[in-house]
Structures are given as C-alpha cells and as structure tokens.
Design an enzyme around this catalytic site. Structure first.
Site, PDB file in Angstrom:
ATOM      1  N   ARG A  95      13.365   3.806  12.687  1.00 22.78           N
ATOM      2  CA  ARG A  95      12.186   4.679  12.644  1.00 22.78           C
ATOM      3  C   ARG A  95      11.300   4.435  13.875  1.00 22.78           C
ATOM      4  NH1 ARG A  95       9.503   4.641   6.900  1.00 22.78           N
ATOM      5  NH2 ARG A  95       8.585   6.529   7.808  1.00 22.78           N
ATOM      6  N   TYR A 112      11.557   8.534   1.603  1.00 20.60           N
ATOM      7  CA  TYR A 112      11.506   7.431   0.634  1.00 20.60           C
ATOM      8  C   TYR A 112      12.266   7.714  -0.655  1.00 20.60           C
ATOM      9  CZ  TYR A 112       7.910   5.814   3.819  1.00 20.60           C
ATOM     10  OH  TYR A 112       7.241   5.401   4.939  1.00 20.60           O
ATOM     11  N   GLU A 164      12.330  -9.891   2.056  1.00 22.51           N
ATOM     12  CA  GLU A 164      11.625  -8.697   2.539  1.00 22.51           C
ATOM     13  C   GLU A 164      12.457  -7.458   2.192  1.00 22.51           C
ATOM     14  OE1 GLU A 164      11.034  -8.612   6.765  1.00 22.51           O
ATOM     15  OE2 GLU A 164      10.113  -6.615   6.713  1.00 22.51           O
ATOM     16  N   ARG A 190       5.539  12.435  -2.556  1.00 21.56           N
ATOM     17  CA  ARG A 190       5.560  13.032  -1.216  1.00 21.56           C
ATOM     18  C   ARG A 190       6.659  12.365  -0.403  1.00 21.56           C
ATOM     19  NH1 ARG A 190       0.945  10.948   1.122  1.00 21.56           N
ATOM     20  NH2 ARG A 190       1.712  11.812   3.054  1.00 21.56           N
ATOM     21  N   ALA A 203       3.143  -0.767   4.803  1.00 21.67           N
ATOM     22  CA  ALA A 203       2.686  -0.765   6.201  1.00 21.67           C
ATOM     23  C   ALA A 203       2.104  -2.111   6.629  1.00 21.67           C
ATOM     24  CB  ALA A 203       1.669   0.351   6.402  1.00 21.67           C
ATOM     25  N   HIS A 208      12.591  -3.005   2.128  1.00 21.55           N
ATOM     26  CA  HIS A 208      12.058  -1.679   2.449  1.00 21.55           C
ATOM     27  C   HIS A 208      13.008  -0.620   1.946  1.00 21.55           C
ATOM     28  CE1 HIS A 208       9.017  -3.461   4.946  1.00 21.55           C
ATOM     29  NE2 HIS A 208       9.959  -4.239   5.447  1.00 21.55           N
ATOM     30  N   PRO A 264       0.789  -1.226   0.000  1.00 17.86           N
ATOM     31  CA  PRO A 264       0.000   0.000   0.000  1.00 17.86           C
ATOM     32  C   PRO A 264       0.824   1.281   0.000  1.00 17.86           C
ATOM     33  CG  PRO A 264      -0.092  -1.099   2.133  1.00 17.86           C
ATOM     34  CD  PRO A 264       0.561  -2.053   1.182  1.00 17.86           C
ATOM     35  N   ASN A 265       0.328   2.210  -0.785  1.00 23.79           N
ATOM     36  CA  ASN A 265       0.843   3.581  -0.893  1.00 23.79           C
ATOM     37  C   ASN A 265       2.147   3.695  -1.680  1.00 23.79           C
ATOM     38  OD1 ASN A 265      -1.286   4.854   0.664  1.00 23.79           O
ATOM     39  ND2 ASN A 265      -0.402   3.799   2.420  1.00 23.79           N
ATOM     40  N   ASN A 316       8.011  -5.772  -0.888  1.00 21.95           N
ATOM     41  CA  ASN A 316       7.912  -4.587  -0.036  1.00 21.95           C
ATOM     42  C   ASN A 316       6.438  -4.473   0.335  1.00 21.95           C
ATOM     43  OD1 ASN A 316       7.807  -2.188   1.286  1.00 21.95           O
ATOM     44  ND2 ASN A 316       9.020  -1.036  -0.214  1.00 21.95           N
TER      45      ASN A 316
HETATM   46  O1  CA2 Z   1      10.458   1.841   3.716  1.00 26.37           O
HETATM   47  C1  CA2 Z   1       9.608   1.172   3.109  1.00 26.37           C
HETATM   48  O2  CA2 Z   1       9.778   0.695   1.982  1.00 26.37           O
HETATM   49  C2  CA2 Z   1       8.229   0.959   3.754  1.00 26.37           C
HETATM   50  O3  CA2 Z   1       7.783  -0.351   3.417  1.00 26.37           O
HETATM   51  C3  CA2 Z   1       7.320   2.008   3.156  1.00 26.37           C
HETATM   52  C4  CA2 Z   1       5.923   2.030   3.786  1.00 26.37           C
HETATM   53  C5  CA2 Z   1       6.026   2.094   5.308  1.00 26.37           C
HETATM   54  O4  CA2 Z   1       4.723   1.993   5.878  1.00 26.37           O
HETATM   55  C6  CA2 Z   1       6.896   0.996   5.870  1.00 26.37           C
HETATM   56  O5  CA2 Z   1       6.992   1.164   7.256  1.00 26.37           O
HETATM   57  C7  CA2 Z   1       8.297   1.059   5.268  1.00 26.37           C
HETATM   58  C8  CA2 Z   1       5.129   3.274   3.339  1.00 26.37           C
HETATM   59  C9  CA2 Z   1       5.082   3.490   1.884  1.00 26.37           C
HETATM   60  C10 CA2 Z   1       4.429   4.833   1.700  1.00 26.37           C
HETATM   61  O6  CA2 Z   1       4.929   5.382   0.545  1.00 26.37           O
HETATM   62  C11 CA2 Z   1       4.716   6.710   0.378  1.00 26.37           C
HETATM   63  C12 CA2 Z   1       5.070   7.209  -0.831  1.00 26.37           C
HETATM   64  C13 CA2 Z   1       4.902   8.535  -1.099  1.00 26.37           C
HETATM   65  C14 CA2 Z   1       4.369   9.373  -0.150  1.00 26.37           C
HETATM   66  C15 CA2 Z   1       4.014   8.864   1.067  1.00 26.37           C
HETATM   67  C16 CA2 Z   1       4.181   7.525   1.333  1.00 26.37           C
END
Ligand code: CA2
Length: 148
Positions: free
Chosen positions: A108, A24, A99, A19, A78, A101, A11-12, A75
C-alpha cells in the site's frame, strides 16, 4: 489454569464492514470477534477481544495484559505507523505480541510500509483479511507453546 490471549484492535477498526470493503473486506469487527471466540472455545483457551480508538487506552490495555494473558494479537490500525508509545509499551511488557493487519501494508502507500510495532513483535501477519485473526491466534499459541 487455562491459557488466555488478548486480541487488541486499534482506531477505526470498529467501523469494519461499513466502508472500504474493497480494502478491508465485508466482515464486521463483531463477526471477527465471534470467529475468534468460536476458535478459542474449540481450542479450550480463553480469549479477550478489545478495541479502542485511543492510543493511551491501548497502552493501558497492553500494560494490563501482564500476568493475565500469555500472548497478544495486536492490530494497531494507523497507530502502527506512528506510535512510539505503543512500541515502548510492547517493549516494556514481557507478553509476546503478534502484529496483525487485514490488508497487506507492504503493498500500500509508503507511509503504511513503516511499522513501529514490527521491531518489537514476535512476527507479523498481514494481507489475509479477517482470516488473519485465526491465523494470528495459531501463531501466538505456537510461539508460547500452546499449539494443539
Ligand atoms: O490492514 C489493517 O488491518 C490496518 O491496520 C487497518 C488500518 C490502517 O490504518 C492500517 O494501515 C492497516 C485502518 C483501519 C480502518 O478501518 C476502516 C474500517 C472501515 C472503514 C474505513 C476504515
């Protein structure tokens, strides 16, 4: 038959590059997909790149990898920190999972330092931004004995 790996994003991650570049990075998911496709072509392997915001869809894609892909880079976003369903799905298939990230989840918030994926994965790569994707491809190919 050519070796095929699945790179699955949760997700996301479709919003990458739009953003929070300080967390990221500036690279979009489409950029990362292109990077992975170029690496796969250079290695002479097949890669399928996918993303879903839905937990059940990710479970379905893990199940569908059986007999199709030799390994998976995941990946889970969340869902990493919440999803017993993804953990059980990985446990229920025999396809090895790395896995991945972008960020160093261990540096974090406390809730990101728990992973339901880690106990059922071959290993974990985190903290290298978009460069983690080709690293994870090398890791899964090494694990399955396809390193070139
Ligand atoms: O660091 C990573 O790859 C994560 O899997 C990214 C997830 C986060 O919930 C994990 O804890 C670590 C979040 C991805 C959200 O991606 C975004 C992209 C653009 C703007 C905001 C969030």
């Amino acid at each position: 038959m050519s070796c095929s790996i699945l790179i699955l994003n949760g997700p996301n991650l479709n919003l990458l590059g739009t953003r929070q570049p300080e967390v990221y990075g500036p690279t979009t998911l489409a950029d990362i997909e292109a990077m992975c496709n170029a690496k796969a072509q250079a290695l002479g392997i097949d890669v399928v790149f996918a993303q879903s915001n839905h937990e059940g869809a990710l479970v379905d894609m893990l199940h569908a990898a059986r007999g199709v892909h030799a390994g998976i880079v995941l990946n889970a976003g969340a869902y990493t920190h919440t999803s017993v369903a993804l953990m059980d799905a990985i446990s229920s298939i025999t396809v090895p999972v790395i896995e991945l990230h972008l960020s160093n989840i261990h540096a974090r918030e406390a809730f990101r330092q728990t992973s339901y994926i880690a106990p059922v994965a071959v290993g974990q790569i985190c903290g290298f931004g978009a460069a983690g994707y080709p690293l994870a491809m090398d890791a899964i190919l090494s694990y399955i004995g396809e390193a070139q």
